[in-house]
Design an enzyme around this catalytic site. Structure first.
Site, mmCIF file in Angstrom:
data_model
loop_
_atom_site.group_PDB
_atom_site.id
_atom_site.type_symbol
_atom_site.label_atom_id
_atom_site.label_comp_id
_atom_site.label_asym_id
_atom_site.label_seq_id
_atom_site.Cartn_x
_atom_site.Cartn_y
_atom_site.Cartn_z
ATOM 1 C CB CYS A 204 5.192 2.282 7.310
ATOM 2 S SG CYS A 204 4.843 3.787 6.394
ATOM 3 C CG LEU A 205 6.714 0.776 1.301
ATOM 4 C CD1 LEU A 205 6.269 1.050 -0.124
ATOM 5 C CD2 LEU A 205 7.753 -0.349 1.332
ATOM 6 N N GLY B 102 0.838 -1.192 0.000
ATOM 7 C CA GLY B 102 0.000 0.000 0.000
ATOM 8 C C GLY B 102 0.869 1.237 0.000
ATOM 9 C CD GLN C 271 3.696 5.757 2.373
ATOM 10 O OE1 GLN C 271 2.676 5.248 1.946
ATOM 11 N NE2 GLN C 271 4.620 5.077 3.023
ATOM 12 C CG HIS D 38 0.654 7.123 5.185
ATOM 13 N ND1 HIS D 38 1.830 7.573 5.729
ATOM 14 C CD2 HIS D 38 0.800 5.781 5.034
ATOM 15 C CE1 HIS D 38 2.658 6.531 5.912
ATOM 16 N NE2 HIS D 38 2.049 5.435 5.504
ATOM 17 C CG HIS E 49 -0.673 1.753 7.226
ATOM 18 N ND1 HIS E 49 0.234 1.137 8.064
ATOM 19 C CD2 HIS E 49 0.071 2.556 6.410
ATOM 20 C CE1 HIS E 49 1.455 1.561 7.770
ATOM 21 N NE2 HIS E 49 1.386 2.419 6.761
ATOM 22 C CD GLU E 50 -1.152 2.929 2.704
ATOM 23 O OE1 GLU E 50 -0.612 4.050 2.667
ATOM 24 O OE2 GLU E 50 -0.511 1.877 2.907
HETATM 25 NI NI NI Z 1 2.749 3.437 5.561
#
Ligand code: NI
Length: 183
Positions: free
Chosen positions: A104-105, A46, A51, A150, A146-147
């Site tokens: 998380c990336l 995701g 990001q 963000h 989660h997204e």
């Molecule tokens: Ni993340």
């Protein structure tokens, strides 16, 4: 192919509240493609636009690709399942909670158990501008929560104890300083 660098903690961009997308233009479609390219390159499931540095309310995910299967045979059977969510908004959360080990990336090589509502209902627009409302459970429920966090400038570490959050934040702040010093 336009893979973009992923914004990493403690970059202050990760704390921005992203702007709604007013119209789905070629630019938005190109942004979604860049997001998929960047997410796949980083082996993520995701990604929110911020990001890759763009403060727009756009989320992509591909739960067909992850988490990685146990065996190589199972891995080959998995089909890609790219999904795009424009202006996603969670409109209902279950009282029942669930714990899942998230990563998380933007916080590479760090995972921790996070407790969230087990199921959510959310609204979004497709890339064709069609409104949708779906109820999600399992990995999709975790991913969308989660997204959407963000998009509101929140990270999964905000759901942890202060001790754990401070520890990981300090570690990444130190690493950023080292990189800036060129060491
Ligand atoms: Ni993340």
């Amino acid at each position: 192919m336009a893979e973009k660098p992923i914004v990493i903690l403690p970059d202050p961009k990760l704390r921005l509240v992203s702007e709604p997308i007013a119209a789905i233009t070629d630019e938005v479609r190109a942004l979604a493609r860049d997001m998929f390219d960047s997410m796949y390159a980083a082996n993520g499931i995701g990604l929110a636009a911020i990001q890759i540095g763009v403060p727009k309310r756009l989320v992509v995910c591909d739960l067909g690709k992850g988490p990685k299967a146990e065996t190589e045979d199972e891995e080959k059977q998995r089909e890609p399942d790219p999904q795009v969510f424009v202006n996603p908004e969670i409109v209902w959360r279950s009282d029942e909670l669930n714990i899942y080990e998230e990563g998380c990336l933007s916080i590479p090589d760090y995972t921790e158990e996070v407790e969230r509502p087990a199921r959510v209902r959310f609204r979004y627009l497709t890339l064709d501008g069609e409104p949708r409302e779906v109820e999600a459970e399992g990995l999709l429920s975790i991913c969308i929560q989660h997204e959407v966090d963000h998009l509101d400038g929140k990270l999964f570490i905000d759901h942890l104890s202060r001790l754990k959050r401070d520890r990981v934040t300090r570690k990444f702040a130190k690493a950023a300083k080292r990189d800036a010093a060129g060491a």
